[in-house]
Design a protein around this motif. Structure first.
Motif, PDB file in Angstrom:
ATOM      1  N   ILE A 148     -25.976 -61.784 -26.023  1.00  9.01           N
ATOM      2  CA  ILE A 148     -24.753 -60.973 -26.049  1.00  9.01           C
ATOM      3  C   ILE A 148     -23.907 -61.367 -24.851  1.00  9.01           C
ATOM      4  N   LYS A 149     -22.785 -62.064 -25.118  1.00  2.18           N
ATOM      5  CA  LYS A 149     -21.927 -62.555 -24.047  1.00  2.18           C
ATOM      6  C   LYS A 149     -20.477 -62.115 -24.195  1.00  2.18           C
ATOM      7  N   SER A 150     -20.206 -61.178 -25.125  1.00  2.00           N
ATOM      8  CA  SER A 150     -18.833 -60.704 -25.269  1.00  2.00           C
ATOM      9  C   SER A 150     -18.846 -59.230 -25.658  1.00  2.00           C
ATOM     10  N   LEU A 151     -17.685 -58.600 -25.520  1.00  2.00           N
ATOM     11  CA  LEU A 151     -17.553 -57.185 -25.866  1.00  2.00           C
ATOM     12  C   LEU A 151     -17.650 -57.011 -27.378  1.00  2.00           C
ATOM     13  N   GLY A 152     -18.071 -55.822 -27.811  1.00  2.00           N
ATOM     14  CA  GLY A 152     -18.140 -55.536 -29.235  1.00  2.00           C
ATOM     15  C   GLY A 152     -19.396 -54.762 -29.587  1.00  2.00           C
ATOM     16  N   ALA A 153     -19.581 -54.543 -30.896  1.00  2.00           N
ATOM     17  CA  ALA A 153     -20.750 -53.809 -31.390  1.00  2.00           C
ATOM     18  C   ALA A 153     -21.813 -54.796 -31.865  1.00  2.00           C
ATOM     19  N   TYR A 154     -23.056 -54.523 -31.515  1.00  2.00           N
ATOM     20  CA  TYR A 154     -24.179 -55.389 -31.877  1.00  2.00           C
ATOM     21  C   TYR A 154     -25.313 -54.535 -32.443  1.00  2.00           C
ATOM     22  N   ASN A 155     -25.998 -55.064 -33.452  1.00  2.00           N
ATOM     23  CA  ASN A 155     -27.164 -54.395 -34.012  1.00  2.00           C
ATOM     24  C   ASN A 155     -28.406 -54.842 -33.256  1.00  2.00           C
ATOM     25  N   VAL A 156     -29.196 -53.870 -32.820  1.00  2.00           N
ATOM     26  CA  VAL A 156     -30.396 -54.130 -32.034  1.00  2.00           C
ATOM     27  C   VAL A 156     -31.593 -53.545 -32.768  1.00  2.00           C
ATOM     28  N   GLN A 157     -32.729 -54.237 -32.693  1.00  2.00           N
ATOM     29  CA  GLN A 157     -33.966 -53.749 -33.297  1.00  2.00           C
ATOM     30  C   GLN A 157     -34.973 -53.439 -32.205  1.00  2.00           C
ATOM     31  N   VAL A 158     -35.792 -52.411 -32.447  1.00  2.00           N
ATOM     32  CA  VAL A 158     -36.891 -52.079 -31.554  1.00  2.00           C
ATOM     33  C   VAL A 158     -38.142 -51.974 -32.406  1.00  2.00           C
TER      34      VAL A 158
ATOM     35  N   LEU B 143     -41.316 -50.510 -32.763  1.00  2.00           N
ATOM     36  CA  LEU B 143     -42.051 -49.382 -32.199  1.00  2.00           C
ATOM     37  C   LEU B 143     -43.527 -49.415 -32.564  1.00  2.00           C
ATOM     38  N   HIS B 144     -43.835 -49.960 -33.717  1.00  2.00           N
ATOM     39  CA  HIS B 144     -45.192 -49.959 -34.285  1.00  2.00           C
ATOM     40  C   HIS B 144     -45.226 -51.123 -35.267  1.00  2.00           C
ATOM     41  N   PRO B 145     -46.404 -51.660 -35.598  1.00  2.00           N
ATOM     42  CA  PRO B 145     -46.424 -52.764 -36.573  1.00  2.00           C
ATOM     43  C   PRO B 145     -45.740 -52.441 -37.898  1.00  2.00           C
ATOM     44  N   GLU B 146     -45.674 -51.163 -38.259  1.00  2.00           N
ATOM     45  CA  GLU B 146     -45.063 -50.769 -39.529  1.00  2.00           C
ATOM     46  C   GLU B 146     -43.682 -50.137 -39.361  1.00  2.00           C
ATOM     47  N   VAL B 147     -43.258 -49.872 -38.127  1.00  2.00           N
ATOM     48  CA  VAL B 147     -42.006 -49.149 -37.895  1.00  2.00           C
ATOM     49  C   VAL B 147     -41.081 -49.966 -36.992  1.00  2.00           C
ATOM     50  N   VAL B 148     -39.891 -50.282 -37.524  1.00  2.00           N
ATOM     51  CA  VAL B 148     -38.861 -50.976 -36.759  1.00  2.00           C
ATOM     52  C   VAL B 148     -37.593 -50.133 -36.814  1.00  2.00           C
ATOM     53  N   ALA B 149     -37.093 -49.753 -35.642  1.00  2.00           N
ATOM     54  CA  ALA B 149     -35.862 -48.957 -35.571  1.00  2.00           C
ATOM     55  C   ALA B 149     -34.681 -49.883 -35.336  1.00  2.00           C
ATOM     56  N   LYS B 150     -33.582 -49.618 -36.050  1.00  2.00           N
ATOM     57  CA  LYS B 150     -32.361 -50.402 -35.894  1.00  2.00           C
ATOM     58  C   LYS B 150     -31.241 -49.457 -35.484  1.00  2.00           C
ATOM     59  N   PHE B 151     -30.482 -49.860 -34.468  1.00  2.00           N
ATOM     60  CA  PHE B 151     -29.347 -49.056 -34.032  1.00  2.00           C
ATOM     61  C   PHE B 151     -28.273 -49.984 -33.473  1.00  2.00           C
ATOM     62  N   SER B 152     -27.104 -49.422 -33.248  1.00  2.00           N
ATOM     63  CA  SER B 152     -25.952 -50.213 -32.803  1.00  2.00           C
ATOM     64  C   SER B 152     -25.695 -49.959 -31.322  1.00  2.00           C
ATOM     65  N   VAL B 153     -25.393 -51.028 -30.599  1.00  2.00           N
ATOM     66  CA  VAL B 153     -25.020 -50.936 -29.186  1.00  2.00           C
ATOM     67  C   VAL B 153     -23.590 -51.435 -29.062  1.00  2.00           C
ATOM     68  N   ASN B 154     -22.730 -50.602 -28.516  1.00  2.00           N
ATOM     69  CA  ASN B 154     -21.331 -50.962 -28.337  1.00  2.00           C
ATOM     70  C   ASN B 154     -21.132 -51.402 -26.887  1.00  2.00           C
ATOM     71  N   VAL B 155     -20.842 -52.676 -26.683  1.00  2.00           N
ATOM     72  CA  VAL B 155     -20.620 -53.208 -25.348  1.00  2.00           C
ATOM     73  C   VAL B 155     -19.136 -53.035 -25.024  1.00  2.00           C
ATOM     74  N   VAL B 156     -18.863 -52.251 -23.973  1.00  2.00           N
ATOM     75  CA  VAL B 156     -17.488 -51.939 -23.578  1.00  2.00           C
ATOM     76  C   VAL B 156     -17.271 -52.419 -22.139  1.00  2.00           C
ATOM     77  N   PRO B 157     -16.002 -52.597 -21.745  1.00  2.00           N
ATOM     78  CA  PRO B 157     -15.759 -53.011 -20.353  1.00  2.00           C
ATOM     79  C   PRO B 157     -16.157 -51.912 -19.382  1.00  2.00           C
ATOM     80  N   ALA B 158     -16.806 -52.304 -18.300  1.00  2.00           N
ATOM     81  CA  ALA B 158     -17.224 -51.341 -17.288  1.00  2.00           C
ATOM     82  C   ALA B 158     -16.016 -50.892 -16.472  1.00  2.00           C
ATOM     83  N   ALA B 159     -16.054 -49.647 -16.025  1.00  2.00           N
ATOM     84  CA  ALA B 159     -14.964 -49.139 -15.185  1.00  2.00           C
ATOM     85  C   ALA B 159     -15.016 -49.845 -13.834  1.00  2.00           C
TER      86      ALA B 159
END
Length: 150
Positions: free
Chosen positions: A121-131, A133-149
């Motif tokens: 991840i080298k630019s701003l925007g929304a990215y889908n990330v996987q975690v 958690l368990h051999p049978e369970v994978v969680a997917k969620f979105s991370v929004n990369v925004v400019p820092a104050a």
């Protein structure tokens, strides 16, 4: 060289697994780091104990992993990063930074080694990330990369 894993090693196995590895990898990395023990008859008895404990823990962890998955999928994660004028980041976003952002957004504590980024991840925007958690369970969620104050 045959060894018995005492901790999870990505791409190799989980605690209690008996695996065959190259001599140098076993002697110079796995054994000194405490990730494995040498394979002996006495150690095989330890394997049975490790596997019994892991089996008892996994049954409990499957439900817990599903709960964490539900928490993560309902989460809105924003990650502030320093960026230039064109939206290009100074550096890149790491799995450790994603873990900190999830915790700051009110999510559960995660192990950074279980976070799988889609690519670098080298630019701003929304990215889908996987975690994983368990051999049978994978969680997917979105991370929004925004400019820092500034």
């Amino acid at each position: 060289m045959k060894i018995i894993l005492t901790q999870e090693v990505p791409g190799l196995g989980t605690p209690g697994d008996i695996v065959e590895v190259k001599d140098g990898y076993g002697r110079n990395y796995l054994l000194p780091q405490g990730l494995a023990i040498s394979h002996t008859k006495g150690a095989e008895k330890q394997v049975a104990t490790i596997k019994r404990a892991r089996d008892a823990r996994e049954i409990r962890d499957l439900d817990h992993a599903k709960e964490i998955k539900a928490q993560l999928e309902g989460l809105s994660v924003k990650l502030g990063a320093r960026a230039g004028d064109g939206g290009r980041l100074f550096g890149s976003v790491t799995a450790g930074e994603v873990v900190v952002a999830v915790k700051a957004a009110g999510g559960p504590s995660l192990d950074r080694r279980r976070v799988e980024l889609p690519s670098v991840i080298k630019s701003l925007g929304a990215y889908n990330v996987q975690v994983k958690l368990h051999p049978e369970v994978v969680a997917k969620f979105s991370v929004n990369v925004v400019p820092a104050a500034k």
